[in-house]
Every structure is written in structure tokens, then in C-alpha cells.
Design a protein around this motif. Structure first.
Motif, PDB file in Angstrom:
ATOM      1  N   UNK A  75       1.052  -1.122  -0.118  1.00 46.96           N
ATOM      2  CA  UNK A  75       0.045   0.020  -0.028  1.00 46.96           C
ATOM      3  C   UNK A  75       0.781   1.179  -0.013  1.00 46.96           C
ATOM      4  N   UNK A  76       1.950   1.099   0.828  1.00 43.19           N
ATOM      5  CA  UNK A  76       2.839   2.398   0.844  1.00 43.19           C
ATOM      6  C   UNK A  76       3.358   2.780  -0.571  1.00 43.19           C
ATOM      7  N   UNK A  77       3.778   1.604  -0.978  1.00 43.35           N
ATOM      8  CA  UNK A  77       4.659   1.683  -2.623  1.00 43.35           C
ATOM      9  C   UNK A  77       3.497   2.324  -3.534  1.00 43.35           C
ATOM     10  N   UNK A  78       2.415   1.906  -3.414  1.00 37.71           N
ATOM     11  CA  UNK A  78       1.524   2.347  -4.284  1.00 37.71           C
ATOM     12  C   UNK A  78       1.119   3.834  -4.083  1.00 37.71           C
ATOM     13  N   UNK A  79       1.107   4.294  -2.659  1.00 38.86           N
ATOM     14  CA  UNK A  79       0.880   5.691  -2.450  1.00 38.86           C
ATOM     15  C   UNK A  79       2.306   6.651  -2.967  1.00 38.86           C
ATOM     16  N   UNK A  80       3.351   6.102  -2.745  1.00 38.94           N
ATOM     17  CA  UNK A  80       4.560   6.722  -3.039  1.00 38.94           C
ATOM     18  C   UNK A  80       4.878   6.793  -4.547  1.00 38.94           C
ATOM     19  N   UNK A  81       4.382   5.797  -5.285  1.00 37.44           N
ATOM     20  CA  UNK A  81       4.291   5.914  -6.632  1.00 37.44           C
ATOM     21  C   UNK A  81       3.392   6.749  -7.365  1.00 37.44           C
ATOM     22  N   UNK A  82       2.300   6.950  -6.805  1.00 38.82           N
ATOM     23  CA  UNK A  82       1.233   7.929  -7.384  1.00 38.82           C
ATOM     24  C   UNK A  82       1.689   9.221  -6.982  1.00 38.82           C
ATOM     25  N   UNK A  83       2.314   9.474  -5.837  1.00 40.78           N
ATOM     26  CA  UNK A  83       3.070  10.871  -5.489  1.00 40.78           C
ATOM     27  C   UNK A  83       4.071  11.155  -6.514  1.00 40.78           C
ATOM     28  N   UNK A  84       4.878  10.191  -6.859  1.00 38.75           N
ATOM     29  CA  UNK A  84       5.875  10.200  -7.843  1.00 38.75           C
ATOM     30  C   UNK A  84       5.426  10.809  -9.218  1.00 38.75           C
ATOM     31  N   UNK A  85       4.467  10.092  -9.750  1.00 37.70           N
ATOM     32  CA  UNK A  85       3.743  10.263 -10.939  1.00 37.70           C
ATOM     33  C   UNK A  85       3.122  11.772 -11.059  1.00 37.70           C
ATOM     34  N   UNK A  86       2.567  12.148  -9.908  1.00 38.74           N
ATOM     35  CA  UNK A  86       2.079  13.373  -9.871  1.00 38.74           C
ATOM     36  C   UNK A  86       3.127  14.388  -9.938  1.00 38.74           C
ATOM     37  N   UNK A  87       4.250  14.369  -9.362  1.00 37.00           N
ATOM     38  CA  UNK A  87       5.438  15.247  -9.474  1.00 37.00           C
ATOM     39  C   UNK A  87       6.047  15.142 -11.160  1.00 37.00           C
ATOM     40  N   UNK A  88       6.132  13.814 -11.689  1.00 38.02           N
ATOM     41  CA  UNK A  88       6.647  13.971 -13.041  1.00 38.02           C
ATOM     42  C   UNK A  88       5.575  14.433 -14.091  1.00 38.02           C
ATOM     43  N   UNK A  89       4.286  14.110 -13.701  1.00 38.98           N
ATOM     44  CA  UNK A  89       3.178  14.943 -14.708  1.00 38.98           C
ATOM     45  C   UNK A  89       3.516  16.470 -14.723  1.00 38.98           C
TER      46      UNK A  89
END
Ligand SMILES: O=C(O)C(=O)C[C@]1(C(=O)O)C=C[C@@H](O)C=C1
Length: 130
Positions: free
Chosen positions: A48-62
Motif C-alpha cells: 500500500x505504501x509503495x502504491x501511494x509513493x508511486x502515485x505521488x512520484x507520478x504526480x510530480x513527474x506529470x
């Protein structure tokens, strides 16, 4: 030098401690299925933590993708990637994670980011050509 100040005693140099991953004597009354369930609870929390971290990373890369498209910058930056790979490989080594795996994982994520950047850039171009 005390052990607390030794440079290799930083928490980030160690894999996280999973109490369910040890065979401490106080756990011997548990059945194998109870131990498996407990360890799986830890795995589910980490996933679950990995999914939340990846979602935040993709928001930044967008946001990076939009900035690059608006300023005619190329979607990929091989020099930046080289530095990221070196950094993550050494963090992986310190954390006792296979650096080859860390590199493959980062490269996989970055290739998806570049695909998003290209799509943002094409959309931006279309908007300007119309
Ligand atoms: O930092 C950038 O320039 C990005 O576009 C982000 C990112 C990344 O996902 O970390 C993606 C593509 C680049 O090649 C390098 C890094």
C-alpha cells in the motif's frame, strides 16, 4: 566513536525490521498459518505504501512533463538518469537490496514517465498547431 554516531548506523543503512520475520522464542506458540498471516499483513502494508509513493512520484513527474512541453525541453534526460541510477544503486547496496533490481525498477518507472512526457508534449504541440 560510539556506535550511535558511527556512519553505518544510520537507519537508512538497514533494511526495516519486521518483527514477524524473526523466529523469536515467544512466537513458537503460533501456528505456521498465524505467522504467515502476520507476515502477509506486513507485506500488504508495504505494498500500500509503495502504491501511494508511486502515485505521488507520478504526480510530480506529470508537472515536470508539462513544464518540459511548455518550454520545448526533451522528454528524457540521460545525464539525470545516470545520476539517479548511481544514487539508487548505492542506496540499494546500503539497504541490502540487489542494486541490479533497484536499477531495473527505476528504469522501468522512468520509461513509463517518458511515455507520459511524450504524450503531454504531443498534446501541447497539437494545441499550438490547431
Ligand atoms: O527529471 C526529469 O527531467 C524527468 O523528466 C523525470 C525523470 C524521472 O522519472 O525521474 C524522467 C525522465 C528523465 O529522463 C529523467 C528523470
Amino acid at each position: 566513536m560510539t556506535s550511535a554516531t558511527h556512519p553505518t548506523d544510520r537507519p537508512e543503512d538497514h533494511a526495516p525490521v519486521d518483527p514477524a520475520a524473526t523466529d523469536a522464542p515467544h512466537r513458537t506458540s503460533e501456528t505456521a498459518m498465524e505467522r504467515l498471516t502476520s507476515i502477509r499483513g506486513t507485506i500488504d502494508n508495504i505494498d500500500a505504501a509503495l502504491i501511494h509513493l508511486l502515485a505521488e512520484r507520478f504526480k510530480a513527474t506529470q508537472r515536470v512533463g508539462k513544464l518540459k512541453a511548455e518550454n520545448d525541453l526533451p522528454p528524457s534526460d540521460p545525464e539525470r538518469e545516470k545520476a539517479q541510477i548511481q544514487r539508487l544503486r548505492s542506496l540499494a547496496e546500503a539497504a541490502h537490496l540487489d542494486p541490479e533490481f533497484a536499477e531495473k525498477f527505476l528504469t522501468f518507472i522512468i520509461s513509463e514517465v517518458i511515455r507520459h512526457h511524450e504524450a503531454i508534449s504531443e498534446d501541447h504541440q497539437r494545441g499550438h498547431d490547431a
